[in-house]
Design a protein around this motif. Structure first.
Motif, mmCIF file in Angstrom:
data_model
loop_
_atom_site.group_PDB
_atom_site.id
_atom_site.type_symbol
_atom_site.label_atom_id
_atom_site.label_comp_id
_atom_site.label_asym_id
_atom_site.label_seq_id
_atom_site.Cartn_x
_atom_site.Cartn_y
_atom_site.Cartn_z
ATOM 1 N N ALA A 109 -10.025 73.368 109.394
ATOM 2 C CA ALA A 109 -8.634 73.531 110.418
ATOM 3 C C ALA A 109 -7.834 72.377 109.548
ATOM 4 C CB ALA A 109 -9.532 73.100 112.087
ATOM 5 N N LEU A 110 -8.360 71.364 110.172
ATOM 6 C CA LEU A 110 -7.366 70.162 108.902
ATOM 7 C C LEU A 110 -7.351 70.916 107.942
ATOM 8 C CD1 LEU A 110 -6.038 67.901 109.574
ATOM 9 C CD2 LEU A 110 -8.054 67.104 108.219
ATOM 10 N N ALA A 111 -7.571 70.655 106.950
ATOM 11 C CA ALA A 111 -6.978 71.782 105.713
ATOM 12 C C ALA A 111 -6.823 73.090 105.706
ATOM 13 C CB ALA A 111 -8.873 72.061 104.274
ATOM 14 N N ALA A 112 -6.480 73.717 106.606
ATOM 15 C CA ALA A 112 -5.565 74.606 106.980
ATOM 16 C C ALA A 112 -4.649 74.823 106.985
ATOM 17 C CB ALA A 112 -6.786 76.084 107.616
ATOM 18 N N ILE A 113 -4.097 73.432 108.003
ATOM 19 C CA ILE A 113 -2.886 73.702 108.485
ATOM 20 C C ILE A 113 -2.639 72.713 107.551
ATOM 21 C CG2 ILE A 113 -2.047 71.674 109.714
ATOM 22 C CD1 ILE A 113 -4.431 71.801 112.070
ATOM 23 N N ILE A 114 -2.784 71.922 106.548
ATOM 24 C CA ILE A 114 -2.052 71.218 105.636
ATOM 25 C C ILE A 114 -1.581 71.995 104.073
ATOM 26 C CG2 ILE A 114 -2.724 69.823 103.339
ATOM 27 C CD1 ILE A 114 -4.446 67.933 104.856
ATOM 28 N N VAL A 162 -4.181 86.091 108.177
ATOM 29 C CA VAL A 162 -4.475 86.583 109.119
ATOM 30 C C VAL A 162 -6.106 85.623 109.698
ATOM 31 C CG1 VAL A 162 -6.259 88.292 110.317
ATOM 32 C CG2 VAL A 162 -3.856 89.010 108.112
ATOM 33 N N LEU A 163 -6.487 85.573 108.798
ATOM 34 C CA LEU A 163 -7.728 84.588 109.892
ATOM 35 C C LEU A 163 -7.208 82.811 110.503
ATOM 36 C CD1 LEU A 163 -10.694 84.652 107.526
ATOM 37 C CD2 LEU A 163 -10.354 86.141 108.765
ATOM 38 N N GLY A 164 -6.468 82.313 109.873
ATOM 39 C CA GLY A 164 -5.767 81.282 110.034
ATOM 40 C C GLY A 164 -5.048 81.164 111.352
ATOM 41 N N LEU A 165 -4.491 82.449 111.955
ATOM 42 C CA LEU A 165 -3.640 83.121 113.209
ATOM 43 C C LEU A 165 -4.952 83.412 114.077
ATOM 44 C CD1 LEU A 165 -2.005 83.003 114.984
ATOM 45 C CD2 LEU A 165 -0.682 85.377 114.186
ATOM 46 N N TRP A 166 -5.809 84.843 113.996
ATOM 47 C CA TRP A 166 -6.457 85.152 115.021
ATOM 48 C C TRP A 166 -7.329 83.858 115.211
ATOM 49 C CZ3 TRP A 166 -3.823 88.469 117.543
ATOM 50 C CH2 TRP A 166 -3.063 88.841 117.392
ATOM 51 N N GLY A 167 -8.029 83.668 114.268
ATOM 52 C CA GLY A 167 -9.282 83.369 113.965
ATOM 53 C C GLY A 167 -9.164 81.196 115.145
ATOM 54 N N GLY A 168 -7.752 81.011 114.572
ATOM 55 C CA GLY A 168 -7.825 79.372 115.196
ATOM 56 C C GLY A 168 -7.079 80.104 116.538
ATOM 57 N N ILE A 169 -6.401 81.266 116.605
ATOM 58 C CA ILE A 169 -6.370 81.689 118.623
ATOM 59 C C ILE A 169 -7.913 81.385 119.111
ATOM 60 C CG2 ILE A 169 -5.872 83.171 120.315
ATOM 61 C CD1 ILE A 169 -3.827 84.182 118.289
ATOM 62 N N PHE A 170 -8.855 82.525 118.162
ATOM 63 C CA PHE A 170 -10.701 82.511 118.861
ATOM 64 C C PHE A 170 -10.838 81.138 119.019
ATOM 65 C CE2 PHE A 170 -15.034 82.800 118.385
ATOM 66 C CZ PHE A 170 -15.250 83.837 119.156
ATOM 67 N N TRP A 182 -8.723 79.598 121.547
ATOM 68 C CA TRP A 182 -9.909 79.733 123.600
ATOM 69 C C TRP A 182 -11.166 79.262 123.323
ATOM 70 C CZ3 TRP A 182 -14.246 83.147 124.465
ATOM 71 C CH2 TRP A 182 -14.497 83.595 125.484
ATOM 72 N N LEU A 183 -11.932 79.474 122.521
ATOM 73 C CA LEU A 183 -13.350 78.681 123.247
ATOM 74 C C LEU A 183 -13.382 77.209 123.369
ATOM 75 C CD1 LEU A 183 -15.504 80.311 120.154
ATOM 76 C CD2 LEU A 183 -16.335 80.790 122.620
ATOM 77 N N VAL A 184 -12.039 76.452 122.481
ATOM 78 C CA VAL A 184 -11.949 75.203 123.396
ATOM 79 C C VAL A 184 -11.654 74.742 124.973
ATOM 80 C CG1 VAL A 184 -11.017 72.566 122.935
ATOM 81 C CG2 VAL A 184 -11.706 74.494 120.746
ATOM 82 N N GLN A 224 -9.675 63.870 119.519
ATOM 83 C CA GLN A 224 -8.462 63.836 118.331
ATOM 84 C C GLN A 224 -8.620 66.059 117.656
ATOM 85 O OE1 GLN A 224 -8.623 60.808 115.790
ATOM 86 N NE2 GLN A 224 -7.273 61.998 114.326
ATOM 87 N N GLU A 225 -10.212 65.803 117.478
ATOM 88 C CA GLU A 225 -10.882 66.521 117.208
ATOM 89 C C GLU A 225 -9.808 67.962 117.593
ATOM 90 O OE1 GLU A 225 -14.175 65.728 114.659
ATOM 91 O OE2 GLU A 225 -15.059 66.180 116.498
ATOM 92 N N LYS A 226 -10.494 68.217 118.677
ATOM 93 C CA LYS A 226 -10.003 69.223 119.757
ATOM 94 C C LYS A 226 -8.390 69.601 118.886
ATOM 95 C CE LYS A 226 -13.629 68.994 122.822
ATOM 96 N NZ LYS A 226 -13.571 68.458 124.446
ATOM 97 N N THR A 227 -7.733 68.697 119.452
ATOM 98 C CA THR A 227 -6.103 69.137 119.163
ATOM 99 C C THR A 227 -5.968 69.600 117.900
ATOM 100 O OG1 THR A 227 -5.414 66.725 120.268
ATOM 101 C CG2 THR A 227 -3.937 67.798 119.092
ATOM 102 N N ILE A 228 -6.560 69.079 116.149
ATOM 103 C CA ILE A 228 -6.810 69.576 115.726
ATOM 104 C C ILE A 228 -7.157 70.941 116.095
ATOM 105 C CG2 ILE A 228 -7.170 70.133 112.812
ATOM 106 C CD1 ILE A 228 -5.199 68.235 113.362
ATOM 107 N N LEU A 229 -8.263 71.725 116.870
ATOM 108 C CA LEU A 229 -8.064 72.828 116.176
ATOM 109 C C LEU A 229 -7.323 73.499 117.420
ATOM 110 C CD1 LEU A 229 -12.437 72.508 117.051
ATOM 111 C CD2 LEU A 229 -10.910 73.107 114.938
ATOM 112 N N LEU A 230 -7.015 73.430 118.377
ATOM 113 C CA LEU A 230 -5.375 73.567 118.692
ATOM 114 C C LEU A 230 -4.433 74.163 118.438
ATOM 115 C CD1 LEU A 230 -5.955 71.916 122.496
ATOM 116 C CD2 LEU A 230 -6.628 74.563 122.195
ATOM 117 N N ALA A 231 -4.169 73.258 118.006
ATOM 118 C CA ALA A 231 -3.405 73.137 116.616
ATOM 119 C C ALA A 231 -2.800 74.462 115.896
ATOM 120 C CB ALA A 231 -2.786 71.566 116.192
ATOM 121 N N LEU A 232 -4.598 74.227 115.288
ATOM 122 C CA LEU A 232 -4.691 75.705 114.464
ATOM 123 C C LEU A 232 -3.883 77.001 114.671
ATOM 124 C CD1 LEU A 232 -5.718 76.200 111.383
ATOM 125 C CD2 LEU A 232 -7.726 77.159 112.966
#
Length: 410
Positions: free
Chosen positions: A8-13, A293-301, A304-306, A319-327
């Motif tokens: 998730a962090l790499a994808a955001i960068i 597509v995966l970055g957006l829809w996978g990130g939403i999924f 949602w789990l978080v 901190q890790e959850k924040t990154i996942l929610l930010a994706l």
């Protein structure tokens, strides 16, 4: 489960870096498009025609109205029975006296066999140029250009590092039905990738090459065996160690309306030709589309789990959850910002068409998340098969430099 966090962090960068690149392309376009161009090599402008495109007379008239001294203007068709031929003769007789073109011709090339009809038409003209021609410029009959288009198009060719120069098209919907808005948005996403970069690809509807480079890379031999004019030109120029320069002022309007069936046929053909002629470019488009597509829809999924408080709770720090929610937020925000940037760019470059593009602008920005899905579908649809139909002619693509004409359905 830490690998989720690092992905998730790499994808955001990477997404932020991609956004930065598109912003640089935006700045480059706005910086270059208004400048005056003084370079005037002896140029022949070649426009292959087949049938009567939408706004045909307006488009053809724009080529006569170039503010460029002593250029040659050649139109070419495959057969005199083509309805474009008679119309071109009429327009030539009416417009040539007020044109700066020193030489206006309407040529008949005959049928091609081992390459596309377009390439056959272009080569027929190339074989008839004189030794005084420095630059070959090419345009499609379905675009409408400004009076300074040709001077901008040839300008980068004054530098030896630029083997070719190219603009691109921007679809201006004649009707604001969903398919036409989708065509405009999808094409806009591709146009936004062009800039001051070595990864540019030429577009055959608005491109130019120096005659000596044309000889050097053997483009006459390449075109005689291929379907694509622009991708094969780009490949040959880059193989020779030169660049394809993108010219923002040569991003041109193409007035079109379409249906979903026509859009699918057009998009699949474009991507299929790219897969055969430039596999690396096709793979880049495929993986970047999947990534988006995966970055957006996978990130939403994952978000949602978080939020739901499932099995992620004991695995991640706050901190890790924040990154996942930010994706998903970063991916969606990046898509919207890129859409805004490209629409701001085109409102400057095609100012006279601004009022015609209001609906397309809103559709691009508001539904940017949906167009990524549509784009991925079209790319995937081109992954199989090797037969395309282009302007009523069916071709079988056997490789980057091998094409078979199957039949002419026109």
């Amino acid at each position: 489960m830490d690998w989720y966090y690092y992905i998730a962090l790499a994808a955001i960068i990477f997404q932020l870096l991609f956004l930065l690149q598109t912003y640089n392309n935006h700045r480059y376009a706005l910086k270059k498009y208004r400048k005056k161009r003084w370079y005037r090599p002896q140029t022949v402008l070649i426009i292959p025609c087949k049938g009567l495109d939408s706004a045909f007379e307006e488009n053809i008239t724009s080529f006569f109205n170039q503010d460029y001294e002593n250029y040659s203007l050649w139109f070419v068709v495959s057969d005199e029975s083509d309805p474009a031929y008679a119309e071109l003769i009429k327009l030539k007789d009416r417009l040539r006296k007020d044109s700066k073109a020193r030489d206006v011709k309407v040529l008949v090339a005959g049928q091609g066999q081992s390459c596309s009809q377009k390439n056959r038409n272009l080569l027929y003209c190339y074989e008839r140029i004189g030794d005084d021609i420095d630059v070959l410029a090419f345009a499609d009959s379905d675009i409408c250009v400004k009076s300074n288009w040709l001077s901008h198009l040839v300008y980068p060719l004054r530098k030896s590092k630029n083997g070719a120069a190219s603009g691109y098209r921007w679809f201006v919907p004649e009707k604001n039905n969903i398919a036409s808005l989708a065509l405009s948005a999808l094409n806009a996403k591709v146009a936004q990738l062009l800039g001051n970069t070595r990864f540019n690809q030429a577009w055959g509807g608005s491109m130019a090459i120096r005659t000596d480079v044309f000889h050097q890379v053997g483009l006459d031999k390449i075109w005689s065996k291929t379907l694509s004019d622009d991708l094969s030109l780009s490949r040959a120029v880059k193989k020779a160690g030169m660049k394809v320069a993108f010219v923002p002022a040569c991003l041109v309007a193409s007035y079109e309306s379409t249906t979903w069936q026509k859009l699918f046929e057009f998009a699949r053909r474009q991507f299929l030709i790219t897969r055969v002629a430039a596999l690396g470019t096709w793979l880049f488009g495929l993986f970047s589309s999947i990534y988006s597509v995966l970055g957006l829809w996978g990130g939403i999924f994952i978000a949602w789990l978080v939020i739901r408080g499932s099995w992620f709770d004991p695995q991640f720090t706050s901190q890790e959850k924040t990154i996942l929610l930010a994706l998903p937020i970063v991916f969606l925000g990046s898509q919207i910002i890129r859409a805004i940037l490209r629409q701001r760019t085109i409102r400057k470059l095609l100012e006279k068409d601004r009022h015609k593009m209001k609906s397309a602008c809103l559709a691009d920005i508001l539904f940017s998340w949906a167009w990524s899905l549509v784009l991925l579908f079209f790319i995937l649809s081109s992954a199989f098969g090797n037969i395309v139909c282009w302007r009523g002619i069916r071709y079988k693509l056997l490789g980057p430099t091998k094409t078979i004409l199957l039949d002419d359905q026109a």
